[in-house]
Motif scaffolding. Structure first.
Motif, PDB file in Angstrom:
ATOM      1  N   GLN B  31      -0.235 -14.173  22.335  1.00  0.00           N
ATOM      2  CA  GLN B  31       0.089 -13.699  20.990  1.00  0.00           C
ATOM      3  C   GLN B  31      -0.366 -14.644  19.885  1.00  0.00           C
ATOM      4  OE1 GLN B  31       1.857 -10.751  20.163  1.00  0.00           O
ATOM      5  NE2 GLN B  31       1.401 -10.230  22.295  1.00  0.00           N
ATOM      6  N   SER B  32      -0.452 -15.929  20.192  1.00  0.00           N
ATOM      7  CA  SER B  32      -0.739 -16.911  19.145  1.00  0.00           C
ATOM      8  C   SER B  32      -1.942 -17.745  19.571  1.00  0.00           C
ATOM      9  CB  SER B  32       0.466 -17.823  18.919  1.00  0.00           C
ATOM     10  OG  SER B  32       1.634 -17.078  18.695  1.00  0.00           O
ATOM     11  N   PHE B  34      -4.779 -20.866  18.312  1.00  0.00           N
ATOM     12  CA  PHE B  34      -4.926 -21.997  17.403  1.00  0.00           C
ATOM     13  C   PHE B  34      -6.242 -22.715  17.679  1.00  0.00           C
ATOM     14  CE2 PHE B  34      -0.481 -21.729  16.245  1.00  0.00           C
ATOM     15  CZ  PHE B  34       0.109 -21.200  17.382  1.00  0.00           C
ATOM     16  N   LYS B  92      -0.977 -19.290  23.108  1.00  0.00           N
ATOM     17  CA  LYS B  92       0.422 -19.156  23.527  1.00  0.00           C
ATOM     18  C   LYS B  92       0.739 -17.697  23.826  1.00  0.00           C
ATOM     19  CE  LYS B  92       2.790 -21.421  20.243  1.00  0.00           C
ATOM     20  NZ  LYS B  92       3.970 -22.059  19.643  1.00  0.00           N
ATOM     21  N   GLY B  93       1.496 -17.499  24.914  1.00  0.00           N
ATOM     22  CA  GLY B  93       1.919 -16.161  25.287  1.00  0.00           C
ATOM     23  C   GLY B  93       3.111 -15.706  24.455  1.00  0.00           C
ATOM     24  N   ALA B  94       3.454 -14.449  24.581  1.00  0.00           N
ATOM     25  CA  ALA B  94       4.580 -13.887  23.841  1.00  0.00           C
ATOM     26  C   ALA B  94       5.868 -14.608  24.223  1.00  0.00           C
ATOM     27  CB  ALA B  94       4.715 -12.397  24.135  1.00  0.00           C
ATOM     28  N   GLY B  95       6.577 -15.100  23.229  1.00  0.00           N
ATOM     29  CA  GLY B  95       7.854 -15.759  23.465  1.00  0.00           C
ATOM     30  C   GLY B  95       7.738 -17.119  24.110  1.00  0.00           C
ATOM     31  N   SER B  96       6.517 -17.606  24.277  1.00  0.00           N
ATOM     32  CA  SER B  96       6.331 -18.903  24.918  1.00  0.00           C
ATOM     33  C   SER B  96       6.194 -19.995  23.878  1.00  0.00           C
ATOM     34  CB  SER B  96       5.074 -18.889  25.791  1.00  0.00           C
ATOM     35  OG  SER B  96       4.755 -20.196  26.233  1.00  0.00           O
ATOM     36  N   TYR B  97       6.787 -21.146  24.149  1.00  0.00           N
ATOM     37  CA  TYR B  97       6.611 -22.272  23.238  1.00  0.00           C
ATOM     38  C   TYR B  97       5.681 -23.326  23.800  1.00  0.00           C
ATOM     39  CZ  TYR B  97      10.303 -24.109  26.289  1.00  0.00           C
ATOM     40  OH  TYR B  97      11.038 -24.492  27.373  1.00  0.00           O
ATOM     41  N   ILE B  98       5.092 -23.034  24.943  1.00  0.00           N
ATOM     42  CA  ILE B  98       4.165 -23.990  25.551  1.00  0.00           C
ATOM     43  C   ILE B  98       2.761 -23.430  25.456  1.00  0.00           C
ATOM     44  CG2 ILE B  98       3.553 -25.248  27.627  1.00  0.00           C
ATOM     45  CD1 ILE B  98       6.422 -24.993  28.544  1.00  0.00           C
ATOM     46  N   PRO B  99       1.903 -24.050  24.667  1.00  0.00           N
ATOM     47  CA  PRO B  99       0.538 -23.558  24.557  1.00  0.00           C
ATOM     48  C   PRO B  99      -0.306 -24.047  25.724  1.00  0.00           C
ATOM     49  CG  PRO B  99       0.802 -25.476  23.196  1.00  0.00           C
ATOM     50  CD  PRO B  99       2.152 -25.217  23.824  1.00  0.00           C
ATOM     51  N   PHE B 101      -4.038 -25.343  26.429  1.00  0.00           N
ATOM     52  CA  PHE B 101      -5.210 -25.851  25.722  1.00  0.00           C
ATOM     53  C   PHE B 101      -6.458 -25.705  26.580  1.00  0.00           C
ATOM     54  CE2 PHE B 101      -4.069 -27.972  21.773  1.00  0.00           C
ATOM     55  CZ  PHE B 101      -2.686 -27.994  21.860  1.00  0.00           C
TER      56      PHE B 101
END
Lengths: 115, 111
Positions: B31-32, B34, B92-99, B101
């Protein structure tokens, strides 16, 4: 905004000593902090993830008893390298974010040299 | 296992040209996205984030996201020698706080 600081920026220590690295979010509250290690010419390696008030979650292969992480407040996390050895010499970088979809902001890094 | 792939490069472009950096990812639920820039010996610094399909422009930088094809790219217009660095893609996946790299692409802008 979104400034993350680290202290110290570099440290040289003797083998067998312990080294503490501080990571602070200066202008925001970081619910999650991350610790990375990067060897020369290599990519970032995530060591552990910590949420304020909880135990850190370590990545596979990272010794939790050697790399102690404390995230006691929403603006401070510490990484302690216990009984450091020359192979622990590396560039340690922390980052912080405010939530699951929020951007990660990196600190300037701490260069550790163990003699 | 979630993977983020980048060509390690180096990608060499002349000053003033457009540099195009690409990144593909395996997790379709991501979802995110960077882009970070990392100068040698320094920590990564955020260039931009993108969450929706399409283009997002910020100065000389344009991020392009295509979720159907699972790739995200970064275009740098009017490249300058000071843009020479390693560019990291993070996903980053949906609802995940661990990207996750990528390994980064080394960019060299020569005068």
């Amino acid at each position: 905004g979104a400034v993350v600081s680290q202290h110290p920026s570099w440290v040289i220590c003797k083998s067998g000593t312990s080294v503490k690295i501080e990571c602070r979010s200066l202008d925001f509250q970081a619910t999650t902090m991350f610790w990375y290690r990067q060897f020369p010419k290599q990519s970032l390696m995530l060591m552990a993830t910590s949420n304020e008030g909880s135990k850190a979650t370590y990545e596979q292969g990272v010794e939790k008893d050697k790399f102690l992480i404390n995230h006691a407040s929403l603006t401070l996390s510490t990484l302690t390298v216990t009984s450091a050895h020359p192979e622990d010499s590396s560039f340690y970088i922390c980052s912080a974010s405010t939530g699951s979809q929020e951007t990660q902001y990196f600190g300037p890094g701490t260069r550790l040299l163990v003699l | 296992q979630k993977e983020v792939e980048q060509n390690s490069g180096p990608l060499s472009v002349p000053e003033g040209a457009i540099a195009s950096l690409n990144c593909t990812y395996s997790d379709r639920g991501s979802q995110s996205f960077f882009w970070y820039r990392q100068y040698s010996g320094k920590s990564p610094e955020l260039i931009m984030s993108i969450y929706s399909n399409g283009d997002k422009e910020d100065g000389r930088f344009t991020a392009q996201l295509n979720k159907a094809s699972q790739y995200v790219s970064l275009l740098i217009r009017d490249s300058q020698p000071s843009d020479s660095a390693t560019y990291l893609c993070a996903v980053k996946g949906a609802g995940s706080y661990i990207p996750t790299f990528g390994r980064g692409t080394s960019l060299i802008v020569h005068p």
